[in-house]
Each structure stands twice: as structure tokens, then as C-alpha cells.
Write a protein that holds these residues in place. Structure first.
Motif, PDB file in Angstrom:
ATOM      1  N   GLY A 290       0.821  -1.206   0.000  1.00 26.36           N
ATOM      2  CA  GLY A 290       0.000   0.000   0.000  1.00 26.36           C
ATOM      3  C   GLY A 290       0.851   1.251   0.000  1.00 26.36           C
ATOM      4  O   GLY A 290       0.539   2.228  -0.687  1.00 26.36           O
ATOM      5  N   ARG A 291       1.946   1.224   0.761  1.00 24.65           N
ATOM      6  CA  ARG A 291       2.876   2.355   0.785  1.00 24.65           C
ATOM      7  C   ARG A 291       3.482   2.580  -0.595  1.00 24.65           C
ATOM      8  O   ARG A 291       3.675   3.718  -1.036  1.00 24.65           O
ATOM      9  N   GLY A 292       3.780   1.484  -1.299  1.00 23.15           N
ATOM     10  CA  GLY A 292       4.335   1.595  -2.646  1.00 23.15           C
ATOM     11  C   GLY A 292       3.394   2.314  -3.597  1.00 23.15           C
ATOM     12  O   GLY A 292       3.807   3.128  -4.424  1.00 23.15           O
ATOM     13  N   LEU A 293       2.100   2.034  -3.485  1.00 26.78           N
ATOM     14  CA  LEU A 293       1.115   2.713  -4.328  1.00 26.78           C
ATOM     15  C   LEU A 293       1.050   4.205  -4.015  1.00 26.78           C
ATOM     16  O   LEU A 293       0.863   5.034  -4.911  1.00 26.78           O
ATOM     17  N   VAL A 294       1.207   4.542  -2.734  1.00 26.33           N
ATOM     18  CA  VAL A 294       1.099   5.943  -2.320  1.00 26.33           C
ATOM     19  C   VAL A 294       2.312   6.741  -2.793  1.00 26.33           C
ATOM     20  O   VAL A 294       2.171   7.808  -3.396  1.00 26.33           O
ATOM     21  N   VAL A 295       3.534   6.242  -2.527  1.00 25.95           N
ATOM     22  CA  VAL A 295       4.734   7.036  -2.811  1.00 25.95           C
ATOM     23  C   VAL A 295       5.031   7.123  -4.298  1.00 25.95           C
ATOM     24  O   VAL A 295       5.773   8.005  -4.729  1.00 25.95           O
ATOM     25  N   THR A 296       4.453   6.234  -5.107  1.00 24.69           N
ATOM     26  CA  THR A 296       4.647   6.329  -6.555  1.00 24.69           C
ATOM     27  C   THR A 296       3.497   7.074  -7.240  1.00 24.69           C
ATOM     28  O   THR A 296       3.582   7.356  -8.438  1.00 24.69           O
TER      29      THR A 296
ATOM     30  N   GLY B   5       1.735  -0.362  -9.556  1.00 23.54           N
ATOM     31  CA  GLY B   5       0.370  -0.818  -9.836  1.00 23.54           C
ATOM     32  C   GLY B   5       0.343  -2.236 -10.364  1.00 23.54           C
ATOM     33  O   GLY B   5      -0.528  -3.044  -9.989  1.00 23.54           O
ATOM     34  N   GLY B   6       1.303  -2.576 -11.237  1.00 24.10           N
ATOM     35  CA  GLY B   6       1.363  -3.943 -11.774  1.00 24.10           C
ATOM     36  C   GLY B   6       1.676  -4.965 -10.694  1.00 24.10           C
ATOM     37  O   GLY B   6       1.105  -6.066 -10.678  1.00 24.10           O
ATOM     38  N   ILE B   7       2.598  -4.614  -9.785  1.00 20.50           N
ATOM     39  CA  ILE B   7       2.932  -5.531  -8.686  1.00 20.50           C
ATOM     40  C   ILE B   7       1.715  -5.777  -7.807  1.00 20.50           C
ATOM     41  O   ILE B   7       1.403  -6.919  -7.434  1.00 20.50           O
ATOM     42  N   MET B   8       0.997  -4.698  -7.473  1.00 21.61           N
ATOM     43  CA  MET B   8      -0.183  -4.838  -6.629  1.00 21.61           C
ATOM     44  C   MET B   8      -1.260  -5.680  -7.315  1.00 21.61           C
ATOM     45  O   MET B   8      -1.829  -6.606  -6.733  1.00 21.61           O
TER      46      MET B   8
ATOM     47  N   GLY C 147      -0.872  -7.846  -9.691  1.00 21.81           N
ATOM     48  CA  GLY C 147      -0.420  -9.230  -9.802  1.00 21.81           C
ATOM     49  C   GLY C 147      -0.602  -9.988  -8.496  1.00 21.81           C
ATOM     50  O   GLY C 147      -1.091 -11.130  -8.492  1.00 21.81           O
ATOM     51  N   SER C 148      -0.230  -9.363  -7.374  1.00 22.50           N
ATOM     52  CA  SER C 148      -0.396 -10.016  -6.072  1.00 22.50           C
ATOM     53  C   SER C 148      -1.864 -10.271  -5.755  1.00 22.50           C
ATOM     54  O   SER C 148      -2.240 -11.357  -5.302  1.00 22.50           O
ATOM     55  N   VAL C 149      -2.690  -9.250  -6.010  1.00 24.15           N
ATOM     56  CA  VAL C 149      -4.124  -9.401  -5.753  1.00 24.15           C
ATOM     57  C   VAL C 149      -4.738 -10.450  -6.657  1.00 24.15           C
ATOM     58  O   VAL C 149      -5.538 -11.293  -6.230  1.00 24.15           O
ATOM     59  N   GLY C 150      -4.341 -10.435  -7.936  1.00 23.94           N
ATOM     60  CA  GLY C 150      -4.905 -11.389  -8.887  1.00 23.94           C
ATOM     61  C   GLY C 150      -4.568 -12.830  -8.540  1.00 23.94           C
ATOM     62  O   GLY C 150      -5.433 -13.710  -8.584  1.00 23.94           O
ATOM     63  N   LEU C 151      -3.310 -13.081  -8.177  1.00 28.16           N
ATOM     64  CA  LEU C 151      -2.904 -14.448  -7.825  1.00 28.16           C
ATOM     65  C   LEU C 151      -3.662 -14.947  -6.599  1.00 28.16           C
ATOM     66  O   LEU C 151      -4.040 -16.119  -6.526  1.00 28.16           O
ATOM     67  N   ALA C 152      -3.879 -14.057  -5.624  1.00 25.27           N
ATOM     68  CA  ALA C 152      -4.623 -14.448  -4.424  1.00 25.27           C
ATOM     69  C   ALA C 152      -6.105 -14.619  -4.729  1.00 25.27           C
ATOM     70  O   ALA C 152      -6.757 -15.512  -4.187  1.00 25.27           O
ATOM     71  N   SER C 153      -6.643 -13.782  -5.617  1.00 26.39           N
ATOM     72  CA  SER C 153      -8.075 -13.804  -5.886  1.00 26.39           C
ATOM     73  C   SER C 153      -8.503 -15.074  -6.601  1.00 26.39           C
ATOM     74  O   SER C 153      -9.578 -15.621  -6.337  1.00 26.39           O
TER      75      SER C 153
ATOM     76  N   ILE D 244       1.432 -15.577   0.748  1.00 24.20           N
ATOM     77  CA  ILE D 244       2.565 -15.737  -0.168  1.00 24.20           C
ATOM     78  C   ILE D 244       2.574 -14.640  -1.222  1.00 24.20           C
ATOM     79  O   ILE D 244       3.614 -14.038  -1.515  1.00 24.20           O
ATOM     80  N   SER D 245       1.422 -14.364  -1.816  1.00 27.71           N
ATOM     81  CA  SER D 245       1.377 -13.355  -2.879  1.00 27.71           C
ATOM     82  C   SER D 245       1.696 -11.963  -2.329  1.00 27.71           C
ATOM     83  O   SER D 245       2.377 -11.175  -2.988  1.00 27.71           O
ATOM     84  N   ALA D 246       1.222 -11.665  -1.112  1.00 24.93           N
ATOM     85  CA  ALA D 246       1.514 -10.361  -0.516  1.00 24.93           C
ATOM     86  C   ALA D 246       2.993 -10.234  -0.178  1.00 24.93           C
ATOM     87  O   ALA D 246       3.603  -9.174  -0.406  1.00 24.93           O
ATOM     88  N   LEU D 247       3.582 -11.293   0.359  1.00 25.46           N
ATOM     89  CA  LEU D 247       5.006 -11.260   0.698  1.00 25.46           C
ATOM     90  C   LEU D 247       5.858 -11.111  -0.561  1.00 25.46           C
ATOM     91  O   LEU D 247       6.816 -10.329  -0.591  1.00 25.46           O
ATOM     92  N   ALA D 248       5.486 -11.834  -1.614  1.00 28.36           N
ATOM     93  CA  ALA D 248       6.209 -11.709  -2.884  1.00 28.36           C
ATOM     94  C   ALA D 248       6.070 -10.297  -3.445  1.00 28.36           C
ATOM     95  O   ALA D 248       7.039  -9.710  -3.949  1.00 28.36           O
ATOM     96  N   GLY D 249       4.876  -9.729  -3.330  1.00 24.24           N
ATOM     97  CA  GLY D 249       4.665  -8.363  -3.809  1.00 24.24           C
ATOM     98  C   GLY D 249       5.491  -7.354  -3.035  1.00 24.24           C
ATOM     99  O   GLY D 249       6.069  -6.424  -3.619  1.00 24.24           O
ATOM    100  N   ALA D 250       5.567  -7.513  -1.708  1.00 29.31           N
ATOM    101  CA  ALA D 250       6.366  -6.597  -0.888  1.00 29.31           C
ATOM    102  C   ALA D 250       7.843  -6.684  -1.263  1.00 29.31           C
ATOM    103  O   ALA D 250       8.535  -5.659  -1.352  1.00 29.31           O
ATOM    104  N   ILE D 251       8.333  -7.897  -1.489  1.00 29.06           N
ATOM    105  CA  ILE D 251       9.743  -8.073  -1.887  1.00 29.06           C
ATOM    106  C   ILE D 251      10.002  -7.385  -3.225  1.00 29.06           C
ATOM    107  O   ILE D 251      11.015  -6.699  -3.410  1.00 29.06           O
ATOM    108  N   LEU D 252       9.074  -7.549  -4.173  1.00 25.87           N
ATOM    109  CA  LEU D 252       9.227  -6.901  -5.478  1.00 25.87           C
ATOM    110  C   LEU D 252       9.194  -5.372  -5.347  1.00 25.87           C
ATOM    111  O   LEU D 252       9.900  -4.666  -6.073  1.00 25.87           O
ATOM    112  N   MET D 253       8.381  -4.859  -4.424  1.00 28.60           N
ATOM    113  CA  MET D 253       8.362  -3.413  -4.192  1.00 28.60           C
ATOM    114  C   MET D 253       9.739  -2.921  -3.752  1.00 28.60           C
ATOM    115  O   MET D 253      10.187  -1.834  -4.154  1.00 28.60           O
ATOM    116  N   PHE D 254      10.427  -3.715  -2.928  1.00 30.97           N
ATOM    117  CA  PHE D 254      11.770  -3.348  -2.479  1.00 30.97           C
ATOM    118  C   PHE D 254      12.782  -3.464  -3.619  1.00 30.97           C
ATOM    119  O   PHE D 254      13.577  -2.555  -3.867  1.00 30.97           O
ATOM    120  N   VAL D 255      12.743  -4.594  -4.293  1.00 24.94           N
ATOM    121  CA  VAL D 255      13.745  -4.880  -5.329  1.00 24.94           C
ATOM    122  C   VAL D 255      13.688  -3.851  -6.455  1.00 24.94           C
ATOM    123  O   VAL D 255      14.722  -3.417  -6.981  1.00 24.94           O
TER     124      VAL D 255
END
Length: 599
Positions: free
Chosen positions: A81-87, A411-414, A416-422, A430-441
Motif C-alpha cells: 500500500g505504501r508503494g502505491l502511495v509514494v509512486t 500498480g502492476g505488482i499490486m 499481480g499479487s491481488v490477482g494471484l490471491a483472488s 505468499i502473494s503479498a510477501l512476494a509483492g512486498a519483496i518486489l516493491m523493495f527490489v
């Protein structure tokens, strides 16, 4: 004959009640109450361990919440969520909803509630709220309804929508799976959707009109008037003002933006307009009119340098001192952009000092004077060098500009994470953790900014609720409560039986977890149906609905936790708004189940 609860079960019930009372009284902070709850469980189980367990196992139970997948999931979702805000990834959606809210606040809220309800019927509750949360926080910052008045109603709409299908929440799937193992027929995705839709029609007016009135306003009033900066806006080639008169676009601009010596007749590309307004108003004017208030080449260079070295762009206010070489100069003649690679966006000067013609150059630019405050954009080292070399005083506070070059990526990372979980391809953890890691990377969220994304209050509260839920389950308190319930239902009419089961499961959901409530409540409901000669399906649905009535405490569900920090909520806010909603939904759903199944 009602069995006597074990000492551990009695202790679990006492700790649960004590935690609830401490939260409700609000005399101690949420963090202190949560940590005290964990400490009581840890010390108690160390000296009085559960049967067939060691003291160290009690310590593991007490502190298990800090390593639990639910807490990891919530933290990962906060980071995304922070990634969506700061970008600034959600700014376009926020601007669309902002127009609706500006047209009519109540219409905007109603549209948002209906949208949240519909989305959560086909997408898991948590991803829906994660997508909506930054949007509504941004809307609040833009002047729409405060976040404290919208987030709890929005969360309730998401939870009611998630109750409508078997795929709405993982708890629904758990209840349906347990019921099928007990011999119940299979329920399709929309098996009980009509019941939930009718209940939602009853609940919607409460969410829309009553709940916001029960919540406070968490906006902080500005003690001092915001500074207004004078700037020159140069129209771009593709500006919407090209060939039109200024009056045609005024309704689309911020109310606090002012045009000075507004030109007469159609405007042309590269024409310069004298404007003044707050920093936010200037940004909105640039975005709407597709113009620049600083040389385009220096802004492009700042963005390029930011991308190359991975540093944030900052906007800082600096004050001109008596020793500054800039006094008497204009921005075009100062050479600031060439010397330091920073962009001066505007100059603030009190109204009492404006108006003299000798303060302006022949080109109409304001001459810099002692005491002026300049709005400077650039990388922090360059701004500091500019201030040091030209005898400027950096004022307290700075604002980091959104990293818009990363907006599409975030937006794509978010998504993707939401879609895989949905679609159920990956668990949300798992999808949220992977998304958070991608936000960092990818640099959407910087490692040194993680503290801004996480809330200590939420973390310790989640850890305490997980430990308490395990204690209620493993001490036998949940089983004893279920047996007590079953003994007292044989004398009640069917509607009261359904309401009692729903309330019992709701109690477990709000103080333990919905998984615990589903695991304990489903077999109990099936057994009660056999003993009382009632159809099993409505009683199973009462359990399913009760598991979703998690509005009354922040510890009941992870989405409740996600909104707690952003809405500046206290425990009692959930009680004040959630308890009436629980009672309304229990009464409505019980009546609908009785009428639907002819009980």
C-alpha cells in the motif's frame, strides 16, 4: 449436564474479558494493553502450563503472533500500500472519485460502498481493501470526507460483500468444506447470495448515513494559514488552454489558485501566466494545464539524476537571509538552476509587502527580498548546497515527490499479487510477501522508508489477538462455550436458535479468529440441527454468516487492522459502530434464513 470448565479455560475467558474491558475503557494505549496481554499469557502458561505441555511451549504460544503468517501478511500488505502511495499509482483513480465527492459527498460515499461490496463478492476481502485503502486516504488528503469517517464503513461494506459467495473469503470456503465433510450437500458459489443481498439492502443505509456520524474527524486543522507562492506558469504545446480563454478552464482548477493580470483573449503555447497558490494548488495547475512553473530542462535533469542514483526528489521551503546574493534579483537572472541543478517553483511574500511596482522587473518577475520563502525542488544534497552557498535558511519539514516513473510498476505488482490471491493460485500470505519483496527490489519502496509503512500499534495488536485466539482454542474455552450453547437452545424457537448460533460464532470471531469460529462452530451447529430436528443447512449458514460479522473489534479480522492506523481509530470506535451493525445483521439474517427455509 453442563461440564465444569477447566482452570485454563476459565483463565482464558477472564483474560479475554479483561483485554476487552481495557481496550474499551481506553485509559491505556492499545500497545500497552496488547503487550500486557501477551505478558500475562506468557507468564501464566510458564508457571501453569497446559496439560501435556512444557512451560517453554506456553512461551511459544504467547509469542507465536509475532511470527504468524497473518501478521507477516498484514505487514506485507501495508508495504505494498505504501508503494502505491509514494509512486502516485492510484492518483488517476483518486481524481475520478474526487470529482464525485466534490459534486456530492454523500453520493461519493454511497458509490464507494456499493463498489466495495460488489468487488468483494468475487475477490477476496483483503485484496479489495488493500486496493481501496490508499485511494480513500488520498481522497481525504485532497479534501473529500476524512479517512476516519470512510474507512470503517468501507471495511464493513467489503466484509458484507465477502459474505455473499463461497469464494468471498477463505472462511466461507472453510465452513462449506467442513459442512461437506459432515455430510452436507455441496454449495455452489452463489448458493446463499440472495440472502446476503437482501441483508445488505438493510445494512447499507446504516453504513451510509449513520456510521460516519458515529466516527470522529481525524483531520488535523492547520493552525497557521498555508503559504501561497507566486510563480510563472508556462503553457505547454498540448495545454487544454491553447486557443481558449482562461475563463473556460477556471472551474477545473483549485479554488485557492489565483491568476494575476489575467490575459484577454485566446491563449497561446509558451505563454506565461502569473499565478499564486499553495504548493498543492500549483501542482494541480501544472497537471491540469500541462504547463511548467520552472524551466523544463532542469526538472528533466533532476528526474534523470534521481533515477540514476535512486534518490528521492524533495520539495523544501527555504528563507532568504540578509546576507544572500539573491536579494534584488529575479529567478531568471539568479542562475540557480545552472549553478546548483535545483528548480525554484515559487516565491512566498506576505500580502502586506506586495504591491509596489519596484518589486517587479520589466518582465514582470518578482524581485527576491530578505524574508522571502522560496519553494525549491531537487535532490537533497543539491538543495543543501544551494542553501549553504546563497545564505538561505532551510525551514523545518520537507516533502518527497511521488516517484511517478515507478507508478505503473507499483500498480502492476499490486494487481499481480491481488490477482494471484483472488483466483486461488497462491495464498494471500505468499502473494503479498512476494509483492512486498518486489516493491523493495524494484525501488518502489525504499528499505529506509519501511518504518513509515508499518504501524507498531497494529503489529502488537495482531500478535496479542493471535496469542489470545490460540489460548481460547487450546485451553478448551471454545469447546466449553459451544457445549453450553447447545444445552440452552432446545427450548427456543427456530429464529432464536439461528440468532443464538450466529451470536456465539460472532463472539468467537471478534475475540479469537474467524478460522477458530468456523472450526468450532460448524460441527456444533450440525449437531444442534440433528438434536433439535431442524434442517442443517440454515444452521450451517448461520455459522458462516457469524464468522463474517467481525465488525466489533479491530482484532477480529486483518482488514480491521489495516484501517486502524490510517483512520486513527481507537478500540472503542469499532465497538461503537460495529455492535449495532452486528445486532442489525443478526436479526436480519435470522429472519431471512427462517423465511427462506420455511422453519
Amino acid at each position: 449436564m453442563l461440564p465444569t470448565p477447566s482452570p485454563h479455560a476459565i483463565a482464558a475467558i477472564i483474560v479475554t474479558i479483561g483485554m476487552f474491558v481495557a481496550f474499551a475503557r481506553a485509559k491505556m494505549s492499545t500497545e500497552i494493553v496488547s503487550l500486557m496481554t501477551i505478558a500475562v499469557i506468557a507468564v501464566g502458561l510458564y508457571f501453569f502450563p497446559l496439560p501435556d505441555s512444557q512451560p517453554t511451549e506456553g512461551l511459544a504460544l504467547a509469542f507465536s503472533g509475532f511470527g504468524h503468517y497473518a501478521l507477516i501478511t498484514i505487514c506485507a500488505l501495508m508495504i505494498m500500500g505504501r508503494g502505491l502511495v509514494v509512486t502516485g499509482a492510484l492518483d488517476p483513480v483518486a481524481r475520478v472519485l474526487e470529482r464525485v465527492f466534490k459534486f456530492n459527498l454523500q453520493l461519493g460515499l454511497l458509490l464507494s460502498l456499493v463498489m466495495a461490496f460488489c468487488l468483494s463478492m468475487v475477490v477476496n476481502d483483503t485484496p479489495v481493501l488493500v486496493l481501496l485503502l490508499p485511494i480513500f486516504v488520498s481522497l481525504a488528503a485532497r479534501g473529500a470526507m476524512p479517512a476516519s469517517k470512510t474507512l470503517i464503513p468501507l471495511n464493513a461494506a467489503v466484509l458484507i460483500g465477502g459474505m455473499g459467495t463461497t469464494i468471498g473469503t477463505s472462511t466461507n470456503l472453510l465452513v462449506v468444506s467442513i459442512a461437506r465433510d459432515l455430510g452436507m450437500p455441496h454449495m455452489n458459489v452463489f448458493h446463499f447470495t440472495p440472502i446476503v443481498l437482501m441483508a445488505a439492502l438493510v445494512a447499507l443505509p446504516y453504513l451510509w448515513l449513520v456510521m460516519p456520524r458515529l466516527l470522529g474527524d481525524n483531520r488535523v486543522a492547520d493552525i497557521a494559514e498555508k503559504r501561497r507562492f507566486h510563480a510563472r506558469l508556462r503553457l505547454g504545446e498540448d495545454s487544454i488552454l491553447t486557443g481558449q480563454e482562461l475563463s473556460t478552464v477556471l472551474p477545473r482548477l483549485p479554488a485557492d489558485l489565483e491568476f494575476h493580470e489575467a490575459p484577454i483573449g485566446p491563449l497561446q503555447p509558451q505563454q506565461r501566466l502569473a499565478i499564486s497558490g499553495t504548493h498543492e494548488a500549483l501542482e494541480e495547475a501544472m497537471r491540469t494545464l500541462k504547463g511548467e512553473i520552472a524551466p523544463a530542462w532542469v526538472i528533466d535533469r533532476i528526474r534523470q539524476q534521481s533515477s540514476e542514483i535512486g534518490a528521492d526528489i524533495n520539495v523544501v521551503e527555504v528563507s532568504v537571509t540578509a546576507d544572500s546574493r539573491l536579494i534584488g534579483r529575479t529567478l531568471p537572472s539568479s542562475g540557480v538552476a545552472d549553478l546548483y541543478g535545483v528548480a525554484v517553483l515559487g516565491i512566498h511574500r506576505p500580502h502586506t509587502l506586495l504591491g509596489e511596482r519596484d518589486q517587479y522587473s520589466e518582465g514582470g518577475d518578482l524581485r527576491i527580498s530578505e524574508g522571502d520563502v522560496m519553494l525549491v525542488m531537487g535532490l537533497l544534497p543539491a538543495i543543501e548546497e544551494f542553501a549553504r552557498a546563497d545564505s538561505l535558511l532551510i525551514l523545518a519539514g520537507k516533502r518527497e515527490m511521488p516517484r511517478r516513473s515507478k507508478a505503473a510498476l507499483a500498480g502492476g505488482i499490486m494487481l499481480g499479487s491481488v490477482g494471484l490471491a483472488s483466483i486461488g493460485l497462491l495464498p494471500i500470505a505468499i502473494s503479498a510477501l512476494a509483492g512486498a519483496i518486489l516493491m523493495f527490489v524494484t525501488g518502489c519502496v525504499r528499505f529506509d522508508r519501511v518504518g513509515r509503512a508499518l504501524s507498531a500499534k497494529v503489529i502488537v495488536l495482531v500478535a496479542a489477538s493471535i496469542a489470545l485466539g490460540r489460548l481460547v482454542l487450546e485451553s478448551g474455552a471454545a469447546d466449553w462455550l459451544g457445549q453450553t450453547l447447545s444445552l440452552g437452545l432446545q427450548f427456543l424457537p427456530p429464529a432464536a436458535v439461528l440468532a443464538a448460533i450466529m451470536l456465539f460464532v460472532t463472539l468467537l470471531t471478534n475475540f479469537a479468529s474467524n478460522a477458530t469460529a468456523a472450526t468450532v462452530g460448524t460441527p456444533i451447529a450440525f449437531s444442534i440441527a440433528e438434536k433439535l430436528g431442524l434442517p442443517a443447512e440454515p444452521l450451517i449458514l448461520a455459522v458462516l454468516f457469524g464468522c463474517n460479522l467481525c465488525y466489533a473489534t479491530p482484532i477480529a479480522y486483518q482488514t480491521n487492522m489495516l484501517i486502524m492506523a490510517e483512520g486513527s481509530y481507537e478500540f472503542r470506535d469499532y465497538i461503537r459502530t460495529g455492535v449495532p451493525l452486528v445486532l442489525l445483521m443478526v436479526a436480519t439474517l435470522s429472519i431471512l434464513l427462517v423465511s427462506t427455509y420455511g422453519m
